[in-house]
Scaffold this active site. Structure first.
Site, PDB file in Angstrom:
ATOM      1  N   GLN A  18       0.795  -1.220   0.000  1.00 12.22           N
ATOM      2  CA  GLN A  18       0.000   0.000   0.000  1.00 12.22           C
ATOM      3  C   GLN A  18       0.833   1.279   0.000  1.00 12.22           C
ATOM      4  O   GLN A  18       0.335   2.339  -0.355  1.00 12.22           O
ATOM      5  CB  GLN A  18      -0.953   0.002   1.198  1.00 12.22           C
ATOM      6  CG  GLN A  18      -2.019  -1.080   1.074  1.00 12.22           C
ATOM      7  CD  GLN A  18      -2.953  -1.104   2.259  1.00 12.22           C
ATOM      8  OE1 GLN A  18      -2.660  -1.684   3.296  1.00 12.22           O
ATOM      9  NE2 GLN A  18      -4.103  -0.460   2.129  1.00 12.22           N
ATOM     10  N   ARG A  75       3.750  -0.086  12.983  1.00  8.18           N
ATOM     11  CA  ARG A  75       3.486  -1.409  12.432  1.00  8.18           C
ATOM     12  C   ARG A  75       3.574  -1.320  10.909  1.00  8.18           C
ATOM     13  O   ARG A  75       2.852  -0.534  10.293  1.00  8.18           O
ATOM     14  CB  ARG A  75       2.091  -1.883  12.855  1.00  8.18           C
ATOM     15  CG  ARG A  75       1.653  -3.142  12.152  1.00  8.18           C
ATOM     16  CD  ARG A  75       0.271  -3.633  12.602  1.00  8.18           C
ATOM     17  NE  ARG A  75      -0.056  -4.812  11.830  1.00  8.18           N
ATOM     18  CZ  ARG A  75      -1.125  -4.955  11.046  1.00  8.18           C
ATOM     19  NH1 ARG A  75      -2.037  -3.989  10.981  1.00  8.18           N
ATOM     20  NH2 ARG A  75      -1.304  -6.048  10.353  1.00  8.18           N
ATOM     21  N   HIS A 119       1.085  -9.303   4.606  1.00 10.42           N
ATOM     22  CA  HIS A 119      -0.068  -8.406   4.443  1.00 10.42           C
ATOM     23  C   HIS A 119      -0.473  -8.449   2.969  1.00 10.42           C
ATOM     24  O   HIS A 119      -0.460  -7.446   2.259  1.00 10.42           O
ATOM     25  CB  HIS A 119       0.286  -6.987   4.916  1.00 10.42           C
ATOM     26  CG  HIS A 119      -0.893  -6.118   5.250  1.00 10.42           C
ATOM     27  ND1 HIS A 119      -1.015  -5.452   6.448  1.00 10.42           N
ATOM     28  CD2 HIS A 119      -2.004  -5.807   4.546  1.00 10.42           C
ATOM     29  CE1 HIS A 119      -2.158  -4.745   6.457  1.00 10.42           C
ATOM     30  NE2 HIS A 119      -2.766  -4.954   5.298  1.00 10.42           N
ATOM     31  N   ASN A 164      -1.731 -10.827   8.433  1.00 11.03           N
ATOM     32  CA  ASN A 164      -2.748  -9.796   8.567  1.00 11.03           C
ATOM     33  C   ASN A 164      -4.063 -10.302   7.983  1.00 11.03           C
ATOM     34  O   ASN A 164      -4.148 -10.611   6.791  1.00 11.03           O
ATOM     35  CB  ASN A 164      -2.334  -8.534   7.805  1.00 11.03           C
ATOM     36  CG  ASN A 164      -3.399  -7.445   7.931  1.00 11.03           C
ATOM     37  OD1 ASN A 164      -3.602  -6.900   9.014  1.00 11.03           O
ATOM     38  ND2 ASN A 164      -4.104  -7.155   6.843  1.00 11.03           N
ATOM     39  N   GLU A 165      -5.070 -10.396   8.819  1.00  7.30           N
ATOM     40  CA  GLU A 165      -6.443 -10.644   8.378  1.00  7.30           C
ATOM     41  C   GLU A 165      -6.611 -11.835   7.446  1.00  7.30           C
ATOM     42  O   GLU A 165      -6.963 -11.679   6.267  1.00  7.30           O
ATOM     43  CB  GLU A 165      -7.006  -9.387   7.703  1.00  7.30           C
ATOM     44  CG  GLU A 165      -6.971  -8.149   8.575  1.00  7.30           C
ATOM     45  CD  GLU A 165      -7.723  -6.963   7.965  1.00  7.30           C
ATOM     46  OE1 GLU A 165      -8.116  -7.043   6.792  1.00  7.30           O
ATOM     47  OE2 GLU A 165      -7.915  -5.966   8.675  1.00  7.30           O
ATOM     48  N   ASN A 294      -7.981  -6.001  14.117  1.00 10.36           N
ATOM     49  CA  ASN A 294      -8.302  -4.874  13.236  1.00 10.36           C
ATOM     50  C   ASN A 294      -9.809  -4.701  13.255  1.00 10.36           C
ATOM     51  O   ASN A 294     -10.556  -5.646  12.995  1.00 10.36           O
ATOM     52  CB  ASN A 294      -7.853  -5.140  11.796  1.00 10.36           C
ATOM     53  CG  ASN A 294      -6.339  -5.157  11.661  1.00 10.36           C
ATOM     54  OD1 ASN A 294      -5.613  -4.854  12.618  1.00 10.36           O
ATOM     55  ND2 ASN A 294      -5.856  -5.506  10.483  1.00 10.36           N
ATOM     56  N   TYR A 296     -13.148  -1.928  12.342  1.00 11.15           N
ATOM     57  CA  TYR A 296     -13.572  -0.693  11.670  1.00 11.15           C
ATOM     58  C   TYR A 296     -15.035  -0.314  11.880  1.00 11.15           C
ATOM     59  O   TYR A 296     -15.366   0.852  11.930  1.00 11.15           O
ATOM     60  CB  TYR A 296     -13.297  -0.787  10.166  1.00 11.15           C
ATOM     61  CG  TYR A 296     -11.817  -0.706   9.834  1.00 11.15           C
ATOM     62  CD1 TYR A 296     -11.208   0.529   9.638  1.00 11.15           C
ATOM     63  CD2 TYR A 296     -11.015  -1.846   9.758  1.00 11.15           C
ATOM     64  CE1 TYR A 296      -9.852   0.629   9.361  1.00 11.15           C
ATOM     65  CE2 TYR A 296      -9.658  -1.755   9.486  1.00 11.15           C
ATOM     66  CZ  TYR A 296      -9.083  -0.512   9.296  1.00 11.15           C
ATOM     67  OH  TYR A 296      -7.734  -0.410   9.032  1.00 11.15           O
ATOM     68  N   GLU A 367      -5.212  -2.138  13.925  1.00  9.12           N
ATOM     69  CA  GLU A 367      -5.746  -1.188  12.943  1.00  9.12           C
ATOM     70  C   GLU A 367      -7.105  -0.703  13.403  1.00  9.12           C
ATOM     71  O   GLU A 367      -7.948  -1.496  13.832  1.00  9.12           O
ATOM     72  CB  GLU A 367      -5.974  -1.837  11.565  1.00  9.12           C
ATOM     73  CG  GLU A 367      -4.741  -2.063  10.752  1.00  9.12           C
ATOM     74  CD  GLU A 367      -5.052  -2.704   9.402  1.00  9.12           C
ATOM     75  OE1 GLU A 367      -6.138  -2.433   8.843  1.00  9.12           O
ATOM     76  OE2 GLU A 367      -4.204  -3.463   8.928  1.00  9.12           O
ATOM     77  N   TRP A 413      -4.898   3.308  11.747  1.00 13.97           N
ATOM     78  CA  TRP A 413      -4.763   3.079  10.307  1.00 13.97           C
ATOM     79  C   TRP A 413      -5.241   4.325   9.598  1.00 13.97           C
ATOM     80  O   TRP A 413      -6.409   4.622   9.683  1.00 13.97           O
ATOM     81  CB  TRP A 413      -5.565   1.852   9.851  1.00 13.97           C
ATOM     82  CG  TRP A 413      -5.320   1.611   8.396  1.00 13.97           C
ATOM     83  CD1 TRP A 413      -6.024   2.143   7.338  1.00 13.97           C
ATOM     84  CD2 TRP A 413      -4.266   0.826   7.831  1.00 13.97           C
ATOM     85  NE1 TRP A 413      -5.462   1.742   6.154  1.00 13.97           N
ATOM     86  CE2 TRP A 413      -4.386   0.937   6.423  1.00 13.97           C
ATOM     87  CE3 TRP A 413      -3.217   0.049   8.369  1.00 13.97           C
ATOM     88  CZ2 TRP A 413      -3.501   0.297   5.554  1.00 13.97           C
ATOM     89  CZ3 TRP A 413      -2.354  -0.585   7.496  1.00 13.97           C
ATOM     90  CH2 TRP A 413      -2.501  -0.458   6.102  1.00 13.97           C
ATOM     91  N   GLU A 420      -5.537   1.947  -1.395  1.00 14.57           N
ATOM     92  CA  GLU A 420      -6.560   1.235  -0.630  1.00 14.57           C
ATOM     93  C   GLU A 420      -7.123   0.074  -1.470  1.00 14.57           C
ATOM     94  O   GLU A 420      -8.301   0.030  -1.812  1.00 14.57           O
ATOM     95  CB  GLU A 420      -7.635   2.233  -0.155  1.00 14.57           C
ATOM     96  CG  GLU A 420      -8.808   1.658   0.611  1.00 14.57           C
ATOM     97  CD  GLU A 420      -8.470   0.701   1.748  1.00 14.57           C
ATOM     98  OE1 GLU A 420      -7.416   0.856   2.401  1.00 14.57           O
ATOM     99  OE2 GLU A 420      -9.258  -0.236   1.966  1.00 14.57           O
ATOM    100  N   TRP A 421      -6.259  -0.864  -1.807  1.00 15.76           N
ATOM    101  CA  TRP A 421      -6.643  -2.097  -2.483  1.00 15.76           C
ATOM    102  C   TRP A 421      -7.597  -1.837  -3.656  1.00 15.76           C
ATOM    103  O   TRP A 421      -7.318  -0.960  -4.474  1.00 15.76           O
ATOM    104  CB  TRP A 421      -7.214  -3.097  -1.458  1.00 15.76           C
ATOM    105  CG  TRP A 421      -6.266  -3.281  -0.295  1.00 15.76           C
ATOM    106  CD1 TRP A 421      -6.465  -2.868   0.994  1.00 15.76           C
ATOM    107  CD2 TRP A 421      -4.944  -3.866  -0.317  1.00 15.76           C
ATOM    108  NE1 TRP A 421      -5.368  -3.173   1.769  1.00 15.76           N
ATOM    109  CE2 TRP A 421      -4.428  -3.784   0.997  1.00 15.76           C
ATOM    110  CE3 TRP A 421      -4.145  -4.459  -1.303  1.00 15.76           C
ATOM    111  CZ2 TRP A 421      -3.152  -4.255   1.351  1.00 15.76           C
ATOM    112  CZ3 TRP A 421      -2.880  -4.933  -0.954  1.00 15.76           C
ATOM    113  CH2 TRP A 421      -2.406  -4.832   0.352  1.00 15.76           C
ATOM    114  N   PHE A 429      -7.195   7.154   4.086  1.00 18.12           N
ATOM    115  CA  PHE A 429      -7.248   6.725   5.485  1.00 18.12           C
ATOM    116  C   PHE A 429      -6.171   7.399   6.344  1.00 18.12           C
ATOM    117  O   PHE A 429      -6.053   7.109   7.520  1.00 18.12           O
ATOM    118  CB  PHE A 429      -7.018   5.210   5.575  1.00 18.12           C
ATOM    119  CG  PHE A 429      -8.251   4.361   5.418  1.00 18.12           C
ATOM    120  CD1 PHE A 429      -9.001   3.979   6.526  1.00 18.12           C
ATOM    121  CD2 PHE A 429      -8.663   3.917   4.168  1.00 18.12           C
ATOM    122  CE1 PHE A 429     -10.127   3.169   6.389  1.00 18.12           C
ATOM    123  CE2 PHE A 429      -9.787   3.105   4.023  1.00 18.12           C
ATOM    124  CZ  PHE A 429     -10.520   2.733   5.142  1.00 18.12           C
TER     125      PHE A 429
END
Ligand code: GAL
Length: 462
Positions: A18, A75, A119, A164-165, A294, A296, A367, A413, A420-421, A429
């Site tokens: 990213q 991080r 990630h 990550n996730e 993480n 949101y 995050e 984050w 952003e993907w 962000f």
């Protein structure tokens, strides 16, 4: 003033693909995201991460921004294809050097490096030649890559995050196909999830057996989860919300903290859910020194009873038909630019749920943050909505701590606006605005707000 515990870890987070750019420089191999971005229609506006924030060339400038904010910890993730261009065997010296320099710069500035090993930027060769996370062998490749990182950086890195996730890798990558590698399947996500857990467990065993005793660091995993609030107090809806949380978070956390997949998943998925061998179960159980979370947003959950309403709100928390849960949002909730509802109390409830189910583990929010359509005026970005978001969520964290959650740190984050993907560069962000033409960074008002929170080790009460 809501004060946080002494030694609370105040951080910010990013990830390699990213922000780094330098996508095929200095010996780096291509990743599945490099490839995914070239497929028409996959990423908004055809954006790609080739340059991103150009952090690879501006690393010292970015560490200076962290220092100016008074960050205690940063991080970031290591790009596997920068270390091993084809995913295995050959190691790229220039890639190692980049992270050496970054880690040394952070330590020189008094900032603790927190390193994520994966990630989402899988070396493309592992996808093309080995079927990526569908292939059980990947646990061995990941372990070998992790070993290179522990051996090289572990004298200075004391906090490791394996993955990550994994939920995103499995569901968005192999279920919905909205993220790389872009596959659509009803069964692959569960195979992928299984292999991610096996890979995590093997990397942790490697760290514990070969490095932890002398390097004295900690290793954990980062899982993502929204909160699911029962739409009504009917027992079917209460059960639906619980089931949704199990398919989201407990899918990965139960094998690590309780030794097995949630019963709701076992019952509903039948033989689409792989089984662990006894040896794998033993390896997984207790394989995280801390709980990385993480978080949101929040949605209501109701029992769908076979009448699924898919796609009416952001995210369905997995493969909907497997869960039979309908999700909805309160129309009064404020939304971020991602369309995600701002519901701080959901964060407090999720922290309580984790503490209750897993016997109060040490939790780090690795995050939390929000996207808004920031526009600089006269060189300044007055992002009041972001400040309100952070204030709300940090107050919710404070309340969770008062109620017993062992929350030890918080990473905003993100440090910078970034790639952003699938949403590309439009969704911002960052605590710092990035002009993607000039690559200039501008601290937003939220960066200053966060700096004050860190200084005070607390925030003002609501
Ligand atoms: C997380 C992810 C980050 C970031 C964030 C905001 O799922 O780990 O890379 O993109 O969401 O969407």
């Amino acid at each position: 003033m809501n004060n946080f515990p002494e030694n609370f870890t105040w951080g910010s987070a990013t990830s390699s693909y990213q922000i780094e750019g330098a996508a095929d420089e200095a010996g780096k191999g291509p990743s599945i995201w490099d490839a995914f971005c070239t497929v028409p229609g996959r990423v908004a506006k055809g954006d790609r991460g080739d340059i991103a924030c150009d952090h690879y060339h501006r690393m010292r400038e970015d560490v200076a921004l962290m220092k100016a904010m008074g960050l205690k910890a940063y991080r970031f993730s290591i790009a596997w294809p920068r270390i091993m261009p084809s995913g295995k065997d050959q190691v790229n010296a220039e890639g190692l050097k980049f992270y050496d320099d970054l880690i040394n710069e952070l330590l020189d500035q008094g900032i603790e490096p927190w390193v994520t090993l994966y990630h989402w930027d899988l070396p493309l060769a592992l996808q093309m030649e080995e079927d990526g996370w569908l292939n059980g062998e990947i646990a061995n490749y990941f372990e070998s890559y992790a070993r290179v990182c522990f051996a090289r950086f572990g004298d200075r890195v004391k906090h490791w995050i394996t993955l990550n996730e994994p939920w995103v890798v499995a569901i968005l990558g192999y279920g919905m196909g909205t993220f790389a590698p872009g596959r659509n399947s009803k069964s692959e996500p569960y195979v992928v999830g299984h292999n991610l857990l096996r890979a995590h467990a093997q990397a942790v065993r490697c760290y514990r057996e070969e490095f932890q005793a002398h390097q004295k660091g900690l290793i954990g995993i980062t899982l993502n989860c929204d909160w699911r609030e029962p739409l009504t107090d009917k027992k079917e809806d209460v059960a639906a919300a619980q089931r949704a949380l199990e398919f989201f978070l407990a899918w990965f956390a139960d094998p690590i903290y309780l030794g097995q997949y949630p019963i709701s998943m076992v019952d509903r998925l039948g033989d689409r859910l792989p089984q662990f061998t006894e040896e794998e179960k033993d390896l997984l159980m207790g394989s995280s020194d801390f709980f990385g979370l993480n978080h949101y947003t929040t949605l209501f959950a109701a029992d769908a009873r076979g009448n699924l309403e898919v796609g009416s709100v952001y995210g369905n928390g997995g493969l909907s038909e497997d869960q039979d849960v309908n999700l909805s949002a309160d129309p009064n909730w404020k939304k971020t630019a991602m369309g995600w509802a701002v519901v701080p109390w959901g964060c407090q409830k999720l922290l309580a749920w984790i503490s209750d189910r897993y016997d109060a583990p040490d939790i780090y929010i690795t995050e939390n943050g929000c996207a808004y359509a920031d526009v600089p005026t006269e060189g300044k970005v007055q992002d009041d909505e972001r400040i309100a978001y952070y204030e709300g969520y940090l107050n919710a964290c404070h309340e969770a701590i008062e109620k017993g959650a062992q929350l030890k740190g918080y990473f905003a984050w993100s440090l910078l606006d970034n790639f952003e993907w699938a949403s590309g560069y439009d969704k911002r962000f960052g605590l710092h605005y990035v002009d993607f033409d000039t690559l200039e960074r501008i601290p937003k008002a939220s960066a200053d707000w966060y700096k004050k929170a860190i200084e005070a080790n607390g925030i003002k009460d609501k």
